[in-house]
Design a protein around this motif. Structure first.
Motif, short mmCIF file in Angstrom:
data_model
loop_
_atom_site.label_atom_id
_atom_site.label_comp_id
_atom_site.label_asym_id
_atom_site.label_seq_id
_atom_site.Cartn_x
_atom_site.Cartn_y
_atom_site.Cartn_z
N SER A 176 -60.95 -49.13 3.58
CA SER A 176 -60.88 -47.74 3.42
C SER A 176 -62.02 -47.23 5.49
O SER A 176 -62.97 -48.08 5.64
N ILE A 177 -60.78 -46.22 6.32
CA ILE A 177 -61.98 -47.12 7.31
C ILE A 177 -62.21 -45.15 7.33
O ILE A 177 -61.78 -44.24 6.60
N PRO A 184 -63.60 -48.38 18.00
CA PRO A 184 -62.60 -49.15 18.46
C PRO A 184 -61.27 -49.58 16.93
O PRO A 184 -62.32 -49.88 15.76
N THR A 185 -59.90 -49.59 17.35
CA THR A 185 -59.69 -49.11 16.15
C THR A 185 -58.60 -50.71 16.91
O THR A 185 -57.88 -50.66 17.43
N THR A 189 -52.86 -54.39 13.57
CA THR A 189 -53.99 -55.23 13.70
C THR A 189 -54.08 -55.83 14.33
O THR A 189 -54.45 -57.25 14.12
N SER A 190 -53.34 -56.18 15.33
CA SER A 190 -53.57 -57.06 16.23
C SER A 190 -54.57 -56.18 17.45
O SER A 190 -54.67 -55.35 17.84
N LYS A 212 -63.68 -53.90 8.38
CA LYS A 212 -62.44 -53.81 8.59
C LYS A 212 -62.22 -54.80 8.89
O LYS A 212 -61.18 -55.80 9.34
N TYR A 213 -62.42 -54.11 10.63
CA TYR A 213 -61.92 -54.93 11.78
C TYR A 213 -62.21 -56.44 12.14
O TYR A 213 -61.81 -57.07 12.36
N ALA A 214 -64.29 -55.97 11.61
CA ALA A 214 -64.74 -57.57 11.79
C ALA A 214 -64.17 -58.20 11.15
O ALA A 214 -63.75 -59.60 11.45
#
Length: 499
Positions: A176-177, A184-185, A189-190, A212-214
């Motif tokens: 979860s965020i 940055p988000t 997912t791109s 999560k983004y990493a």
């Protein structure tokens, strides 16, 4: 495995006589040799290791019977990361004096850097037995022993066909965020250009990317690299610019300076980063996520080659693993390993320029097709095409020589010429070595070294450089620059030689 940076003009080990062969030296000669040693020590204290080596060589020429001369030169070779030479000198010192404990430390440090942990453990054990109360020796022995046991355990449980990928174990949906996250988000997912700009500003402020983004970036990068060949062909259209950068080594603010000087990557401003993105510098995580982000944003206009530091042992020894654990987790370390193993080994530009991290081969018959066929999804082997692409270095004299690093080879201008002729290439670009001006042109202009980490490890005082080419003539042009900010050289205690 082993490390790979060396200063310019490193002097090879030299003795006028084999160690211990001179028995009748005059007091005057001994005194002169000791004066050279003292002069070398002064340069060592100033971190001018190349000059220190020069004067240790002079001392050894005059008096090759003193173990400390070899021990001191071994230490200087360790500092310049000539681990093969350091190992030889430490062994020479011990031939002269079995009780010289510093030589055991030097030899153990060289063997650690070469990935020969059992041999290193033996030397640390010798020091510990001689000095049972030495806490430093005990700590190094314990740390090295843990590595040996871990490697034995991993070997015992390894089942090549059945081992589950770390990538398959990542559950992004469960991450979860947090409400207070302001970094940055990803958009659906791109990676987008806005994401990359926000990411770089976040890193400049020394803030973190959400895990999560990493993980998403790493999973996407793994898929992308898995579909590439070990040798990637690049086409640079007539009149268009293309930039090749060398080692970055976690120097994030210097990476940002490259983009300030040369422009952000784009479809109109393509880049190739030629390995060793991580280790040594304090911001390896920031560097690698920036590079992988641009790779995902511009997959056909941004390229990354594997360096010798994109390996498990190097990351354990020189800081990246510890940094990832500190900023993220052990699981992410393992995922990085899976991504690094899929990085291409080299690139060929317009069928004319071969770009690899290290250098050429021990076999004159190697072709580009041989490189394309290399199975790279593994840790670097000790010999062969993959090893030499990551580890070899040019030398000024013709022929081949054993590597000062202890792995790979050194190759002369005749070797380069034959390889280029056989494969119908114009020249090669490689990285892997510190150069005072950030680059060096050798072998009659046919072998170019580019190194993009200025003031490497806060000690070398070198400039950084990148190479720009224009489609058509493909003539190399060089841009050099100074370091923009001091960064901390990250090392692990087990590789620090004992003083």
């Amino acid at each position: 495995m082993r490390d790979g940076k060396m200063a310019d003009n490193i002097v090879e080990p030299c003795e006028s006589n084999p160690p211990g062969s001179v028995n009748d030296l005059s007091e005057e000669t001994k005194k002169e040799a000791d004066e050279f040693k003292e002069k070398a020590n002064e340069y060592f204290k100033k971190k001018d290791y190349s000059q220190a080596i020069t004067f240790y060589c002079e001392a050894i020429k005059l008096n090759p019977t003193v173990a400390a001369y070899y021990g001191n030169r071994s230490f200087a070779y360790l500092k310049t990361e000539c681990f093969g030479y350091a190992l030889t000198d430490a062994s020479h010192a011990l031939e002269l004096d079995k009780t010289y404990l510093k030589a055991y430390y030097r030899r153990a440090s060289a063997n650690m850097a070469l990935g020969k942990f059992k041999l290193a453990l033996r030397d640390f054990e010798a020091v510990m037995k001689a000095r049972p109360g030495d806490k430093d020796a005990q700590a190094k022995y314990t740390e090295c022993s843990k590595i040996v046991r871990r490697l034995a355990f991993e070997k015992a449980i390894a089942v090549d066909d059945g081992k589950k990928s770390i990538a398959d174990q990542i559950n992004l949906e469960s991450m979860s965020i947090e409400d207070d996250y302001s970094g940055p988000t990803l958009e659906d997912t791109s990676v987008t250009l806005n994401f990359m700009k926000h990411l770089m500003e976040t890193f400049k402020s020394q803030k973190c990317l959400h895990r999560k983004y990493a993980y998403q970036i790493l999973l996407d990068a793994k898929k992308l690299f898995a579909n590439q060949s070990s040798l990637v062909d690049i086409t640079v259209p007539e009149g268009k610019k293309f930039t090749v950068c060398g080692d970055i080594h976690g120097q994030f603010y210097d990476l940002m300076n490259i983009f300030d000087l040369n422009g952000l990557p784009s479809e109109c401003n393509p880049y190739l980063f030629n390995g060793d993105f991580v280790d040594r510098g304090s911001f390896s995580v920031e560097c690698i996520f920036t590079l992988l982000g641009f790779k995902l944003l511009y997959p056909n206009h941004f390229f990354m080659s594997r360096g010798n530091h994109e390996s498990i042992t190097m990351n354990q020894m020189y800081g990246f693993e510890g940094e990832v654990k500190s900023k993220f987790s052990q699981q992410m370390c393992e995922l990085f390993t899976e991504v690094f193993q899929l990085l291409p080994l080299c690139h060929c530009i317009n069928n004319k320029i071969l770009v690899m991290h290290g250098g050429l081969f021990s076999d004159d018959t190697v072709t580009l097709d041989d490189i394309r066929k290399v199975e790279r999804n593994k840790q670097p082997p000790e010999t062969g095409i993959m090893c030499e692409l990551l580890w070899s270095d040019p030398q000024p004299q013709c022929g081949r020589s054993p590597s000062k690093r202890g792995v790979g080879i050194q190759f002369g201008p005749d070797i380069t010429k034959r390889f280029l002729q056989r494969n119908r290439l114009d020249y090669v670009i490689r990285s892997h070595e510190v150069k005072q001006d950030g680059y060096e042109v050798a072998h009659d202009g046919k072998c170019i070294t580019v190194f993009s980490a200025p003031n490497y490890c806060d000690t070398m005082g070198n400039k950084g450089a990148f190479v720009t080419l224009t489609g058509g003539e493909l003539k190399p042009n060089y841009t050099t620059y100074e370091a923009v900010v001091s960064s901390i050289c990250v090392t692990v205690s087990c590789r620090r030689p004992h003083l």
